[in-house]
Design a protein around this motif. Structure first.
Motif, PDB file in Angstrom:
ATOM      1  N   PRO A  69       0.836  -1.207   0.000  1.00 11.21           N
ATOM      2  CA  PRO A  69       0.000   0.000   0.000  1.00 11.21           C
ATOM      3  C   PRO A  69       0.870   1.256   0.000  1.00 11.21           C
ATOM      4  O   PRO A  69       1.810   1.361   0.787  1.00 11.21           O
ATOM      5  CB  PRO A  69      -0.779  -0.116   1.305  1.00 11.21           C
ATOM      6  N   PRO A  70       0.612   2.189  -0.924  1.00  9.43           N
ATOM      7  CA  PRO A  70       1.412   3.414  -0.983  1.00  9.43           C
ATOM      8  C   PRO A  70       1.164   4.284   0.248  1.00  9.43           C
ATOM      9  O   PRO A  70       0.108   4.223   0.873  1.00  9.43           O
ATOM     10  CB  PRO A  70       0.928   4.107  -2.261  1.00  9.43           C
ATOM     11  N   LEU A  71       2.163   5.090   0.573  1.00 10.95           N
ATOM     12  CA  LEU A  71       2.051   5.970   1.734  1.00 10.95           C
ATOM     13  C   LEU A  71       1.088   7.120   1.488  1.00 10.95           C
ATOM     14  O   LEU A  71       0.479   7.643   2.403  1.00 10.95           O
ATOM     15  CB  LEU A  71       3.422   6.506   2.114  1.00 10.95           C
ATOM     16  N   VAL A  79       6.521   0.257  -3.137  1.00 12.85           N
ATOM     17  CA  VAL A  79       7.364  -0.865  -2.767  1.00 12.85           C
ATOM     18  C   VAL A  79       6.769  -2.128  -3.372  1.00 12.85           C
ATOM     19  O   VAL A  79       5.579  -2.405  -3.205  1.00 12.85           O
ATOM     20  CB  VAL A  79       7.458  -0.997  -1.233  1.00 12.85           C
ATOM     21  N   LEU A  80       7.603  -2.866  -4.103  1.00 14.85           N
ATOM     22  CA  LEU A  80       7.207  -4.150  -4.671  1.00 14.85           C
ATOM     23  C   LEU A  80       7.619  -5.231  -3.682  1.00 14.85           C
ATOM     24  O   LEU A  80       8.762  -5.245  -3.210  1.00 14.85           O
ATOM     25  CB  LEU A  80       7.889  -4.375  -6.019  1.00 14.85           C
ATOM     26  N   THR A  81       6.681  -6.111  -3.347  1.00 10.86           N
ATOM     27  CA  THR A  81       6.942  -7.159  -2.370  1.00 10.86           C
ATOM     28  C   THR A  81       6.773  -8.533  -3.003  1.00 10.86           C
ATOM     29  O   THR A  81       6.065  -8.679  -3.999  1.00 10.86           O
ATOM     30  CB  THR A  81       5.982  -7.041  -1.168  1.00 10.86           C
ATOM     31  N   GLU A  82       7.408  -9.512  -2.403  1.00 18.01           N
ATOM     32  CA  GLU A  82       7.310 -10.877  -2.909  1.00 18.01           C
ATOM     33  C   GLU A  82       5.929 -11.475  -2.637  1.00 18.01           C
ATOM     34  O   GLU A  82       5.397 -12.222  -3.449  1.00 18.01           O
ATOM     35  CB  GLU A  82       8.392 -11.741  -2.258  1.00 18.01           C
ATOM     36  N   PRO A  84       1.854 -10.604  -0.851  1.00 19.83           N
ATOM     37  CA  PRO A  84       0.984  -9.475  -0.496  1.00 19.83           C
ATOM     38  C   PRO A  84       1.276  -9.004   0.923  1.00 19.83           C
ATOM     39  O   PRO A  84       1.455  -9.799   1.843  1.00 19.83           O
ATOM     40  CB  PRO A  84      -0.426 -10.077  -0.589  1.00 19.83           C
ATOM     41  N   MET A  85       1.358  -7.690   1.100  1.00 25.70           N
ATOM     42  CA  MET A  85       1.723  -7.108   2.382  1.00 25.70           C
ATOM     43  C   MET A  85       0.809  -5.924   2.653  1.00 25.70           C
ATOM     44  O   MET A  85       0.714  -5.017   1.832  1.00 25.70           O
ATOM     45  CB  MET A  85       3.184  -6.658   2.300  1.00 25.70           C
ATOM     46  N   ALA A  86       0.155  -5.932   3.782  1.00 24.62           N
ATOM     47  CA  ALA A  86      -0.778  -4.861   4.106  1.00 24.62           C
ATOM     48  C   ALA A  86      -0.063  -3.613   4.620  1.00 24.62           C
ATOM     49  O   ALA A  86      -0.583  -2.511   4.496  1.00 24.62           O
ATOM     50  CB  ALA A  86      -1.786  -5.343   5.141  1.00 24.62           C
ATOM     51  N   GLN A 114      -4.665  -2.825  -5.879  1.00 19.41           N
ATOM     52  CA  GLN A 114      -4.826  -3.442  -4.562  1.00 19.41           C
ATOM     53  C   GLN A 114      -3.575  -4.248  -4.205  1.00 19.41           C
ATOM     54  O   GLN A 114      -2.942  -4.834  -5.078  1.00 19.41           O
ATOM     55  CB  GLN A 114      -6.043  -4.359  -4.554  1.00 19.41           C
ATOM     56  N   PHE A 115      -3.247  -4.301  -2.914  1.00 18.63           N
ATOM     57  CA  PHE A 115      -2.024  -4.948  -2.465  1.00 18.63           C
ATOM     58  C   PHE A 115      -1.968  -6.451  -2.744  1.00 18.63           C
ATOM     59  O   PHE A 115      -0.909  -7.048  -2.721  1.00 18.63           O
ATOM     60  CB  PHE A 115      -1.789  -4.683  -0.967  1.00 18.63           C
TER      61      PHE A 115
END
Length: 151
Positions: A69-71, A79-82, A84-86, A114-115
């Motif tokens: 989720p963007p700030l 931020v790209l994550t491996e 899904p990260m809330a 969406q994340f």
């Protein structure tokens, strides 16, 4: 004087074409990178970048993952994550930097997703500690001049 192309001359020209093309460098394709290829190991000083990351540095590279989720809504990075990260772990120190994220600086504003939606981000790969002068955020690994698409 009229010029005629003989069979022997035509065959000679056809043989020369591949030789001429052999000297033309092939355009570099967009390289793929996976989260499991980002780091070689956890060394004494923390994370050590993989040889693949070092070789692809400065080249257009793609990596699939999830958008944290963007700030803020009108940001030109995420931020790209491996997985899904809330929550976004973007404000960590470089010693605490997670090994399954990278920062994506967009070449133009795009609508965030969406994340939990898989995306592929493409951009110029950079590695090494860098602090964004506008936000103060630290990154160890990033894509610049990037874009993304849902996959």
């Amino acid at each position: 004087m009229t010029a005629y192309l003989t069979r022997r001359a035509a065959l000679g020209l056809m043989g020369a074409v591949p030789l001429a093309w052999a000297g033309v460098p092939e355009a570099k394709a967009n390289s793929q990178l996976g989260f499991d290829e980002l780091y070689a190991s956890f060394g004494v000083l923390g994370l050590e970048f993989s040889e693949k990351v070092k070789q692809l540095s400065g080249q257009t590279t793609s990596i699939a993952g999830f958008m944290a989720p963007p700030l803020k809504a009108e940001s030109d990075f995420f931020v790209l994550t491996e997985i899904p990260m809330a929550l976004c772990p973007f404000c960590s120190t470089d010693a605490d930097w997670p090994d399954n994220i990278l920062v994506v600086y967009l070449n133009r504003q795009q609508t965030f997703v969406q994340f939990n939606r898989p995306i592929e981000a493409s951009g110029v790969l950079e590695y090494g500690p860098w602090r964004d002068p506008d936000t103060g955020f630290l990154s160890l690994l990033r894509l610049r001049q990037a874009s993304f698409k849902e996959v």
